[in-house]
Design an enzyme around this catalytic site. Structure first.
Site, short mmCIF file in Angstrom:
data_model
loop_
_atom_site.label_atom_id
_atom_site.label_comp_id
_atom_site.label_asym_id
_atom_site.label_seq_id
_atom_site.Cartn_x
_atom_site.Cartn_y
_atom_site.Cartn_z
N ARG A 1 2.74 44.71 78.90
CA ARG A 1 3.72 45.79 78.85
C ARG A 1 3.26 46.89 79.79
O ARG A 1 2.08 47.27 79.78
CB ARG A 1 3.86 46.33 77.41
N LYS B 1 12.02 46.74 60.25
CA LYS B 1 10.74 46.05 60.09
C LYS B 1 9.90 46.65 58.98
O LYS B 1 10.01 47.83 58.66
CB LYS B 1 9.97 46.07 61.41
N ASP C 1 1.17 36.07 66.88
CA ASP C 1 2.62 36.21 66.81
C ASP C 1 3.28 34.96 66.23
O ASP C 1 2.81 33.86 66.48
CB ASP C 1 3.11 36.38 68.26
N HIS D 1 10.40 38.07 62.89
CA HIS D 1 9.21 38.19 63.73
C HIS D 1 8.10 38.59 62.79
O HIS D 1 8.32 39.45 61.93
CB HIS D 1 9.33 39.32 64.76
N CYS E 1 9.25 36.38 71.63
CA CYS E 1 10.47 35.96 70.95
C CYS E 1 11.51 35.30 71.86
O CYS E 1 12.07 34.26 71.48
CB CYS E 1 11.07 37.09 70.13
N HIS F 1 7.47 33.44 64.96
CA HIS F 1 8.87 33.68 64.65
C HIS F 1 9.34 32.62 63.68
O HIS F 1 9.05 31.44 63.86
CB HIS F 1 9.70 33.69 65.94
N GLN G 1 -0.94 38.72 70.61
CA GLN G 1 -0.69 38.93 69.19
C GLN G 1 -0.88 37.61 68.45
O GLN G 1 -0.73 36.55 69.03
CB GLN G 1 0.74 39.39 68.95
#
Length: 600
Positions: free
Chosen positions: A317, A420, A337, A466, A288, A339, A335
RNA sequence: GCCGGCGUAGCUCAGUGGCAGAGCAGCUGUUUCGUAAACAGCAGGCCGAGGGUUCGAGUCCCCCCGCCGGCUCCA
């Protein structure tokens, strides 16, 4: 034993040994078993301090402070003592007693005293059977004889009240079901889960391995890489359809970016940060901030929105060493992923679009059973104003209902930047997993100073979402491997067909068959080993290859192949051209089962 | 990070102080076979790393790393 031969997602009888909330009666049995366990522990260790012991999914546990670590022998002996109490079948009696009386009763039990202090009101619940007293709000069977079928399962460490600043207690887990048959069914399901463990199948199917040279970071082998890329390619196709644009942003950012995004303050414990103060760098744990930074490279009109930015980059991470677990909990992962930056007016339509896309993906993969949870503002680490959180939570809830779905509330479980929705899926073994998520971001647009020019000519802040549908590719692969037991649909199978020449003289034709398949972009291999046909078939079956194409004299003569379907057996000879066309069709339609066969 | 368990051949595992083993996989040879394992031979080891006890350590002790199950956290 849990067959995936039934059409995916269907045919469940709803009577799983696990995964369901225990009924009232079962819950009472489990709770009483916990008391009987505590009694046995106190017999064996008179100096033991006992903490709490609730019923849980599949059984019960009880936490103790003991003079020494428990051994498997201890469990055997405790179980024997428990069975004695069951046989004695004494009544379990409960009543309310004044706190003073309770404090006297539990005067040498510090955990109980702490609990008494925290209970509201002047009285507390007291339950007793035989010589055993416990502080308890109730929910028990009438007598100790009515405990169903149980077994002490394992010992684990657990912090008092789940807080790592507190003492580490020993937790004894027990399994308990109403009948021995149900207990056996649960144990059998657990064995099946072990056989399907993605770490085991990852090795057996040569998909990936985890290696001490980089804990928590998978090595994808060629076959695993095909699977990984097939999923990514699939998502990319949907991105064209749903109006997403893919980007690739850096892996490494100056600490300034993480300070702007809030990760430096709220997520740095989980980040790999290094370098001197002033030139500190961090490897990205999320995409992000990079996307927000990209957003600022130009000006936006409301006509440019929604902007949907997707990225498959690898993320890192720094997970605490004790929590790593195969692909489900990795330090290095990616991911699917994206946005979404949109106007407030577009918000609901965007949420609905994500829902539709998610439904499509899960259905294409044969995962039909899913639920939604709404995770709200955390108590400690969060950014933004509580009223904004409440508003965003209400909008998400409304969008879910607008899509005709229900959700379960998960108080305090939101991300630090916003509430979320979580998509939880149930796999073939009845276990529930979080895959996708849809999150509102209450902080980042302002932190990065993101704006667009609205119809009124003024600058406004975009709404930022997200979202991920598969979640992490690693976790998804783990779940999917276990869900399918490695028998992937053709479109995902690393090797889609094995060509099996019966004797060496068929090698040339076998290779031609492989070429014909390859020309239609079908992933095929020839088994050129010196093994007999039976052994080649066995090998292909064990490797969960969807199709085995046997070629001998008859097939070479007729330009045919004998088709054997994984899970479906011998289908007889078919013309080569037809088989190639049918396999390509099965791939292109992403069929979950092939040639009229039941799924593997 | 914490508690408990575990680390022996590519894989699954025997080996409780005295010469490192088996099955499968691998390699070589023979076999050329019709829908889930042909036969024979050969090779394969820093017993997770480091330190210690002992005449002698895969085995006992210490420490580190990793893995497994939990706690906590989470995609």
């Amino acid at each position: 034993m849990v067959s995936d031969g039934a059409p995916a997602g269907g045919g469940e009888d709803g009577d799983r040994p696990d995964g369901q909330a225990p009924g009232e009666r079962l819950s009472r049995m489990r709770h009483s078993a916990a008391h009987v366990l505590a009694e046995a522990v106190l017999e064996l260790f008179p100096e033991a301090k006992y903490a709490i012991g609730p019923p849980i999914e599949n059984g019960f546990y009880y936490d103790f402070d003991l003079p020494r670590p428990l051994t498997p022998d201890d469990l055997t002996q405790l179980e024997r003592r428990m069975r004695r109490t069951v046989k004695a079948n004494v009544p379990i009696e409960g009543r309310q007693i004044p706190k003073e009386e309770a404090r006297a009763l539990f005067s040498d039990q510090p955990y109980k005293l702490e609990l008494i202090d925290e209970i509201e009101g002047e009285t507390v619940g007291h339950f007793r059977h035989a010589e055993f007293d416990d502080l308890c709000r109730g929910g028990h069977t009438e007598r100790t004889g009515d405990l169903g079928a149980f077994r002490l399962d394992r010992v684990a460490g657990a912090y008092w009240r789940g807080d790592e600043r507190n003492a580490m207690l020993q937790r004894i887990y027990g399994l308990l079901f109403e009948t021995p048959a149900e207990l056996d069914a649960y144990l059998e399901a657990r064995e099946e889960a072990e056989r399907r463990d993605h770490r085991r199948l990852g090795r057996e199917l040569d998909l990936f391995h985890l290696d001490p040279v980089s804990p928590g970071a998978p090595f994808y082998h060629p076959r695993g890489t095909v699977l990984y890329n097939a999923l990514v390619d699939y998502m990319r196709e949907l991105y064209v359809e749903y109006g997403y644009q893919e980007v690739i942003t850096p892996q490494l950012f100056a600490a300034d970016l993480w300070k702007t995004s809030g990760h430096y303050d709220n997520f740095s414990e989980d980040m790999f940060l290094f370098g001197e103060e002033g030139s500190e760098l961090g490897i990205k744990p999320m995409n992000c901030p990079g996307h927000c930074h990209y957003y600022r490279t130009r000006l936006y009109s409301y006509r440019d929105l929604p902007l949907r930015l997707a990225e498959f980059s690898r993320l890192h991470r720094n997970e605490r060493s004790g929590v790593l677990s195969g692909l489900t909990r990795a330090r290095s992962f990616a991911q699917d992923d994206a946005h979404i930056y949109c106007t407030p007016e577009q918000f609901e339509a965007e949420v609905v679009s994500v829902f539709e896309m998610s439904e499509r993906v899960y259905s294409d993969l044969g995962l039909e059973d899913w639920q939604i949870r709404l995770a709200t503002m955390p108590e400690e680490k969060f950014i933004g104003e509580p009223e904004d959180w409440r508003r965003a939570e209400a909008l998400l809830a409304a969008a879910v209902r607008g899509a005709g779905r229900e959700f379960e509330l998960a108080p305090g479980e939101g991300a630090f930047y916003g509430p979320k929705l979580e998509f939880h899926l149930r796999d073939a073994l009845g276990r529930s997993w979080q895959l996708g998520t849809l999150q509102v971001d209450l902080g980042m647009p302002a932190r990065f100073g993101l704006t667009y020019v609205a119809a009124d000519g003024a600058e406004h802040e975009p709404v930022m979402l997200h979202r991920a549908i598969l979640g992490s590719l690693e976790r998804f692969l783990a779940i999917y491997i276990e869900h399918t037991a490695g028998a992937f649909p053709l479109w995902l199978a690393p090797v889609q067909a094995v060509v099996i020449p019966i004797a060496d003289r068929h090698a040339a034709y076998a290779d031609e068959v492989r070429s014909q398949l390859a020309a239609r972009r079908l992933r095929a291999e020839v088994d050129g080993s010196g093994n007999r046909m039976n052994a080649k078939i066995r090998e292909a079956q064990l490797q969960k290859v969807p199709y085995m194409l046997v070629v001998g004299d008859r097939e070479a003569e007729a330009r045919a192949v004998s088709v054997r379907v994984r899970g479906g057996g011998d289908r007889g000879a078919l013309p080569l051209d037809e088989v190639v066309a049918r396999l390509a069709e099965e791939r292109d339609t992403r069929a979950l089962a092939g040639l009229g066969a039941a799924a593997p």
